[in-house]
Write an enzyme that holds these catalytic residues in place. Structure first.
Site, PDB file in Angstrom:
ATOM      1  CD  GLU A  17      -1.549  -2.359   1.910  1.00 12.60           C
ATOM      2  OE1 GLU A  17      -2.427  -3.123   2.337  1.00 12.60           O
ATOM      3  OE2 GLU A  17      -0.321  -2.588   2.031  1.00 12.60           O
ATOM      4  N   GLY A 435      20.509  -2.524 -19.151  1.00 11.34           N
ATOM      5  CA  GLY A 435      19.750  -3.721 -19.503  1.00 11.34           C
ATOM      6  C   GLY A 435      18.264  -3.491 -19.640  1.00 11.34           C
ATOM      7  CB  SER A 436      15.572  -3.160 -17.197  1.00 16.65           C
ATOM      8  OG  SER A 436      16.066  -2.190 -16.297  1.00 16.65           O
ATOM      9  NE  ARG A 518      13.409  -2.147  -7.776  1.00 11.18           N
ATOM     10  CZ  ARG A 518      12.946  -3.114  -8.550  1.00 11.18           C
ATOM     11  NH1 ARG A 518      11.651  -3.202  -8.786  1.00 11.18           N
ATOM     12  NH2 ARG A 518      13.757  -3.998  -9.097  1.00 11.18           N
ATOM     13  CB  CYS A 519       8.640  -3.588  -3.059  1.00 12.88           C
ATOM     14  SG  CYS A 519       7.937  -2.309  -2.007  1.00 12.88           S
ATOM     15  CG  ASP A 602      23.511  -6.978 -14.609  1.00 14.15           C
ATOM     16  OD1 ASP A 602      24.453  -6.562 -15.288  1.00 14.15           O
ATOM     17  OD2 ASP A 602      22.320  -6.708 -14.849  1.00 14.15           O
ATOM     18  CD  GLU A 608      22.948  -6.682  -1.401  1.00 12.34           C
ATOM     19  OE1 GLU A 608      22.061  -7.487  -1.147  1.00 12.34           O
ATOM     20  OE2 GLU A 608      22.734  -5.590  -1.951  1.00 12.34           O
ATOM     21  CD  GLU A 668      26.368   5.767  -7.670  1.00 13.44           C
ATOM     22  OE1 GLU A 668      26.286   7.004  -7.746  1.00 13.44           O
ATOM     23  OE2 GLU A 668      27.107   5.190  -6.858  1.00 13.44           O
ATOM     24  CG  HIS A 697      18.029   4.640  -8.207  1.00 10.33           C
ATOM     25  ND1 HIS A 697      19.195   4.271  -8.810  1.00 10.33           N
ATOM     26  CD2 HIS A 697      17.428   3.492  -7.810  1.00 10.33           C
ATOM     27  CE1 HIS A 697      19.307   2.957  -8.771  1.00 10.33           C
ATOM     28  NE2 HIS A 697      18.248   2.459  -8.176  1.00 10.33           N
TER      29      HIS A 697
END
Length: 759
Positions: A17, A435-436, A518-519, A602, A608, A668, A697
């Site tokens: 939501e 890419g996208s 962003r999920c 990628d 991380e 980035e 972003h």
């Protein structure tokens, strides 16, 4: 009696939501009042979902990021956002560069974004300089506290600690951040007085840097801060998570706070030491439920080691998840299509709190009081351990047959570069994308209809081919040098591949916040991983048939697939990564045989996965880089291998990145204004590199002049013949009305620089 509490709850809502409310507000379709109402509704729903806890967090809800919330709480807002916009609009300006579409609010440079410790959550980096001042504004937090009290919630505000806040930030003028500590602590003192006036008894103050290797000045800063805060009129629960305390253990135990939280999922061996070293009046909170993964807790085994601790500490023992539940989905009961057996092994946020309640009841009243729950839990644990679906002997045999030859290209980069330059004949500063391309409403609708059986396979494939054709035509018109097919068929860069690999399961509503709206919906690795059949060949070869220019084959690397999944915890992560690497290797070789000459693999999440302690980095990087090389290096010298890394500080692992030996790496750099390239002043990176020049972003569209300036900065460190020009990341979250002018500016900038060099 054992006290239970939660460290934080997922913000996005059971059905995302918050995501939809934010994006509607940013589009200008709904009002700020409607957005605030959604936030209030979500908070109240989340408090209700946590009502089995004795203390429920307040202040963990955020419209974008809790670190950015802390910056606004402390009045540490960048000067560029000091304008006439309202507080919420200024907040979104810092978060994403602008607030509402078509609004009068000025567009500014968005705050730098990077990963939250070793998670896939991104935070907005606090900015400091020698003149930074803090001006406390607790109105938002106070409003939430009063709102919770109206719901009869027993609250525990959650605050990011002062030392971690400084540590996570960046000095924009190279001044000493710690010089700001005294003034910052004074703001915290003022905050705690304000909270006490609101009737707050306990405050959870998070200092996650306690699980990192701190330099002496930062250890001293923790002492200085908390000895200054010890007289504040609230009780402080000092909270660490994600790792062991190690050399900071004694420091954490001696700080003058009312309680200490220990992440026992990652620091189990430190429990006894902490108990021994804590003074008798302090509370000990143990994080006994894994807040980072979705597997059920073995409640019987946990009780076996908890019961003696409870007998020793009695009322001083608190129980909680290991960390905030921000990193797991909301409610497993929402899942109606998930494999029943796999589902029986899982626990999402709501179920984890149920587990917590079961443990506390067993300790307070005896195991007989929850006998039924313990039997059910035990059966689920046994089912998973003994399932034949988890173990595939042929996959393990193939992993055991890996040898050193798998990880090496036939020739070194210099030799490959000569061959590839002759094959592709690309100009200087070649342009490409990551890419996208935009995932339009029509694409999402078609994919949903196909998934629900409302669109047959032939019609769906025809639709996707038309989208690929459109994307190729747009790239040709813009003038890009190396094209992509746009990934219209992909819902997510990890889930798409997981759906075609054995050993994976998928949720319907297992959404987790990555940043802002962003999920992601991480797939679940429950067993040994293998590739039954090719995954991308049909779309890649079709796209290549539409253009004379090279069209990249697009894959997600094994380390990123691993790090962006919920990973099985019954074998080392390195073993699972090798299984994925072999599956991707098969796909790479099939792409090459199908005539795809450039293949991008990628590894957006390589960094991380780094352990939080640098002393443990080598072990991780050794197996992570090796897994990538196994996936990538089974091709000829003529085939050009690219990789991409998302928002992360990579300077301190630059040697490992060089060891990956990708022909081209894209990274980035635009939000940091190429600061991330400073490492190349000292490190001679040997291969080709594309420093991102377009911050995807943010909805802001870069100008030609801005891009030229960024490339010139990069050119000071990287020779022109090894520089590519590209956006920071994939374009799926942007719209075509933003993408076209941004990429046109990028191509124009590249041509200007080519002409400049030619002259």
């Amino acid at each position: 009696m054992v006290t239970t509490h939660n460290l934080g709850f997922p913000r996005v809502g059971k059905n995302r939501e918050l995501k939809f409310a934010l994006e509607s507000y940013w589009r200008g379709s709904t009002s700020q009042q409607e957005l605030q109402q959604t936030g209030q509704s979500l908070r109240q729903s989340h408090w209700h979902a946590q009502n089995q806890c004795d203390y429920i967090p307040v202040g963990d809800f955020s419209f974008y990021d809790h670190v950015l919330d802390t910056s606004f709480l402390l009045g540490n807002v960048p000067d560029r956002a000091n304008n006439n916009a309202g507080d919420l609009d200024r907040y979104f300006q810092v978060a994403r560069g602008q607030s509402r579409a078509e609004s009068q609010c000025q567009h500014i440079a968005a705050g730098e974004m990077t990963k939250w410790f070793d998670t896939n959550y991104h935070y907005i980096v606090p900015e400091f300089n020698a003149d930074t001042e803090f001006n406390l504004n607790a109105d938002v937090l106070i409003a939430q506290i009063r709102e919770a009290k109206q719901q009869n919630i027993n609250i525990k505000p959650v605050i990011l600690g002062p030392v971690s806040y400084l540590w996570l930030g960046k000095s924009k003028d190279n001044s000493d951040k710690l010089a700001l500590l005294d003034e910052l602590v004074a703001s915290y003192e003022q905050l705690f007085i304000t909270l006490a006036q609101e009737g707050v008894e306990w405050v959870q103050i998070d200092e996650p840097i306690l699980v990192t290797e701190l330099e002496p000045q930062w250890q001293h800063a923790l002492k200085q801060a908390y000895f200054s805060l010890q007289k504040t009129p609230v009780k402080l629960l000092l909270t660490s998570y994600f790792g062991e305390l190690r050399e900071n253990l004694h420091l954490a135990c001696e700080l003058p706070v009312a309680g200490l939280h220990l992440d026992t999922i990652n620091a189990f061996d430190e429990i006894t030491k902490v108990i021994d070293w804590l003074t008798p009046h302090k509370i000990l909170s143990l994080g006994v439920i894994n807040g980072r993964n979705i597997w059920k807790t073995d409640l019987n085994a946990t009780l076996t080691w908890l019961e003696p601790i409870h007998a020793r500490l009695h009322d001083r023992l608190w129980l909680a998840p290991s960390c905030s539940l921000l990193h797991v989905p909301v409610d497993l009961d929402s899942e109606i299509t998930l494999d029943e057996e796999v589902q029986s092994w899982l626990a999402f946020a709501v179920q984890k709190l149920d587990e917590l309640k079961t443990l506390s009841t067993a300790l307070n009243e005896g195991r007989h009081a929850v006998a039924e729950e313990l039997v059910s839990n035990g059966l689920a644990i046994e089912s998973r351990q003994g399932s034949s679906r988890v173990h595939n002997p042929s996959v393990k045999t193939r992993v055991n047959d890996i040898n050193a030859r798998f990880a090496n290209r036939k020739s070194n980069y210099k030799q490959r570069a000569v061959i590839q330059k002759k094959r592709f004949n690309l100009p200087l500063f070649p342009t490409t994308t990551i890419g996208s391309f935009p995932q339009t409403r029509e694409i999402r609708q078609a994919r949903k209809q196909f998934r629900l059986g409302q669109l047959d396979q032939h019609s769906y494939q025809h639709f996707i081919k038309e989208e690929i054709k459109l994307t190729i035509e747009q790239q040709e018109a813009i003038g890009l040098d190396v094209l992509v097919h746009g990934e219209a068929e992909r819902n997510d860069m990890v889930e798409y591949f997981g759906q075609q690999l054995d050993g994976y399961a998928f949720s319907q509503f297992g959404w987790v916040q990555s940043y802002g709206s962003r999920c992601v919906k991480p797939p679940i690795i429950y067993g040994d991983v293998s590739r039954p059949s090719p995954m991308t060949i049909e779309w890649a070869t079709y796209a290549q048939s539409l253009s004379e220019k090279p069209v990249k084959g697009m894959l997600t690397g094994p380390v990123t697939i691993l790090n962006w999944s919920f990973v099985r915890d019954d074998q080392p992560r390195s073993d699972t990564c090798l299984q994925i690497a072999l599956a991707i290797r098969d796909e790479v070789q099939d792409l090459e045989q199908a005539g795809i000459s450039i293949i991008q693999i990628d590894e957006a999440a390589l960094r991380e996965g780094l352990p939080l302690r640098q002393s443990q980095w080598k072990e991780y990087l050794d197996w992570a880089v090796n897994s990538y090389k196994i996936s990538a290096n089974g091709v000829s010298d003529e085939t050009q291998i690219h990789t991409h890394m998302c928002y992360s500080e990579f300077n301190d692992i630059i040697q490992a990145i060089a060891d990956m030996d990708a022909d081209v790496i894209t990274i980035e750099t635009s939000r940091s204004a190429m600061e991330l390239l400073d490492v190349f002043n000292e490190f001679n990176y040997p291969n080709e590199i594309g420093p991102g020049v377009y911050d995807i972003h943010s909805p802001n569209i870069p100008t030609v002049e801005q891009i030229v300036l960024l490339i010139k900065k990069a050119q000071q460190r990287i020779p022109a013949e090894r520089l590519w020009v590209n956006p920071d990341c994939g374009l799926k979250t942007r719209g075509w009305k933003e993408v076209k002018p941004a990429l046109t500016a990028m191509v124009t900038a590249s041509r200007i620089l080519r002409n400049s060099l030619a002259k």
